[in-house]
Structure formats: C-alpha cells, structure tokens
Design a protein around this motif. Structure first.
Motif, PDB file in Angstrom:
ATOM      1  N   LEU A   1       0.792  -1.230   0.000  1.00  0.00           N
ATOM      2  CA  LEU A   1       0.000   0.000   0.000  1.00  0.00           C
ATOM      3  C   LEU A   1       0.829   1.288   0.000  1.00  0.00           C
ATOM      4  CD1 LEU A   1      -2.789  -1.025   2.554  1.00  0.00           C
ATOM      5  CD2 LEU A   1      -2.965  -0.951   0.058  1.00  0.00           C
TER       6      LEU A   1
ATOM      7  N   SER B   1      -4.048   2.883  -6.726  1.00  0.00           N
ATOM      8  CA  SER B   1      -3.696   3.147  -5.334  1.00  0.00           C
ATOM      9  C   SER B   1      -3.218   4.586  -5.112  1.00  0.00           C
ATOM     10  CB  SER B   1      -2.632   2.165  -4.851  1.00  0.00           C
ATOM     11  OG  SER B   1      -3.232   0.949  -4.448  1.00  0.00           O
TER      12      SER B   1
ATOM     13  N   LEU C   1     -10.116   0.256   0.082  1.00  0.00           N
ATOM     14  CA  LEU C   1      -9.479  -0.830   0.833  1.00  0.00           C
ATOM     15  C   LEU C   1     -10.408  -2.025   0.985  1.00  0.00           C
ATOM     16  CD1 LEU C   1      -7.664   1.240   3.615  1.00  0.00           C
ATOM     17  CD2 LEU C   1      -6.597   0.041   1.698  1.00  0.00           C
TER      18      LEU C   1
ATOM     19  N   ALA D   1      -4.984  -2.287   7.695  1.00  0.00           N
ATOM     20  CA  ALA D   1      -4.774  -1.409   6.537  1.00  0.00           C
ATOM     21  C   ALA D   1      -5.450  -0.062   6.744  1.00  0.00           C
ATOM     22  CB  ALA D   1      -5.310  -2.081   5.275  1.00  0.00           C
TER      23      ALA D   1
END
Length: 244
Positions: A71, A129, A154, A167
């Motif tokens: 990420l 992303s 997410l 996350a």
C-alpha cells in the motif's frame, strides 16, 4: 466551560464508536464538532487522539510489513494530496469547507447504509492506489475526514477482516500525520491547539474502552447501521448549512 464539555463529550462518543466497530473516531469527532466550529478547527483538535488510537489499531495486526509493501503508493498519494490540498484550501471560505464536509459524510454514510462494495479490473492497483490516495488526501485537507475514498477502496481489495482493520489503521495514521503537517504549513498548529488535542485524548481512550464493552452486548452490525444513519443526518445538515 460549555465549549470544553462539548469537546470532551464528542471525543468520548467518537471513541465509543471506534471501540465498537473499529473505525469512526475522526469522522464522528469532525462531524459533531463541525456543528459548532469550522471543520479545520475540529480537525486540529483531532490530531493527537486520532494519531494515538490509529497507531494502536495499526500495531494490533500482524502483517504490517506486507501491507506497507503493498500500500505504499496509496500512502504516498495521501501525503501528496493532503499537502497540495492544504495549500489549495488555505484561507478558503469556512462555509465551503462545511459544505464539503457535509457532502463527504453523506457519501460515506450512503456507502455504509447501502453496503456498497466496489470492484476494480485486475492490474489496476498500481495506478489506482496512488490516485485514491491523492483523492483521500485532498478530501482530508478540505474536510478533516479520512475515510473517502480510502475505506471503500481498501474494502474492495479483498483483505481479510484483520488485515483490513490494520490497513485502515495504516491509512488513517498516514492521513493524521499528513494533516498535522498541513496544519503546520498553514501555521494553525500552535500550543493552544496542541494542548486541546492532547486533552481530547483522554475521553477518546475512555470511549474506546467503553465501546469494547458495548461490543459484547450489542450487535456491531446494528450499531453500524445507527452510526451511518446518524452520519447521514449530520452530513445533510452540514451540507445545507454550508450552501445556504
């Protein structure tokens, strides 16, 4: 004194929500405080409670290294979007920020109430992303709310429940640090604000402790629906307040 009690009660409630469903402290705090102050004033009070509770959430998981490797483009986008947004929104009309906060809350509430789950084509994550991260940063700079579009994105990545919570903790921690840097850039992060934010940590932690107990006696899904319904009502009020 009345204003102090409002802030303390707000962070107690926001912490309770986070204790029950694992998210919502920044959103609830900014939404409720946005009724009595500007979104940026509310977000400045949020810095310490949000940072501490999200680092706590981040540290509770077991796959941080793997999540950071996957990420990091999103986290970089959040930082860039927040700093650019802070420069863009610096000195803007508070009514516009209030309206933007209302719209962000409405969209987030509807996505929760309707259980909207996004899906993306295979191979899109490398460019999507950082794009989602930058958009989240821009929304954070404008409203003080970290959730849109980061949380729906997410949720669409297919993480397990534990990895998803970690996350989100990573994304929220990054957003908090970037927002604090944005406030420092604007010169609005001073000792008085920092002291108020530090005091707000105490009711936030107390609320989380209470929320963890509430979670044992109330179905989280029922609580979640009430949470999103309340956010929708507050968002509509703030949007109308900012526009008219």
């Amino acid at each position: 004194m009345a204003g102090f009690m409002v802030v303390m009660a707000t962070f107690l409630l926001a912490g309770l929500v986070k204790g029950v469903i694992g998210l919502g402290l920044p959103t609830v705090a900014v939404a409720l405080l946005g009724l009595v102050m500007t979104p940026m004033e509310a977000a400045a009070l949020l810095v310490v409670p949000s940072l501490v509770t999200n680092v706590w959430q981040l540290a509770a998981g077991t796959n941080l290294k793997r999540l950071m490797h996957r990420l990091w483009p999103m986290m970089a986008g959040i930082c860039i979007g927040t700093m650019l947004g802070a420069a863009l929104w610096s000195g803007s009309d508070a009514r516009h920020a209030t309206a933007a906060l209302g719209v962000a809350l409405i969209l987030y509430a509807l996505s929760g109430l309707l259980s909207i789950r996004l899906s993306f084509p295979a191979g899109s994550e490398p460019w999507l992303s950082p794009t989602v991260g930058a958009a989240t940063g821009a929304v954070t700079a404008a409203t003080g709310v970290f959730v849109m579009p980061a949380v729906p994105y997410l949720q669409a990545l297919g993480f397990s429940r534990e990895d998803l919570i970690q996350a989100m903790g990573l994304a929220f921690t990054t957003s908090t640090v970037a927002l604090a840097a944005g406030f420092a850039y604007q010169g609005s992060l001073h000792s008085g604000t920092a002291g108020g934010s530090l005091l707000a940590l105490l009711p936030a932690l107390a609320g989380m402790h209470i929320g963890q107990w509430v979670r044992t006696v109330v179905r989280p899904e029922t609580f979640r629906k009430c949470f999103f319904a309340g956010l929708l009502a507050i968002g509509m009020h703030l949007a109308l307040k900012g526009l008219f």
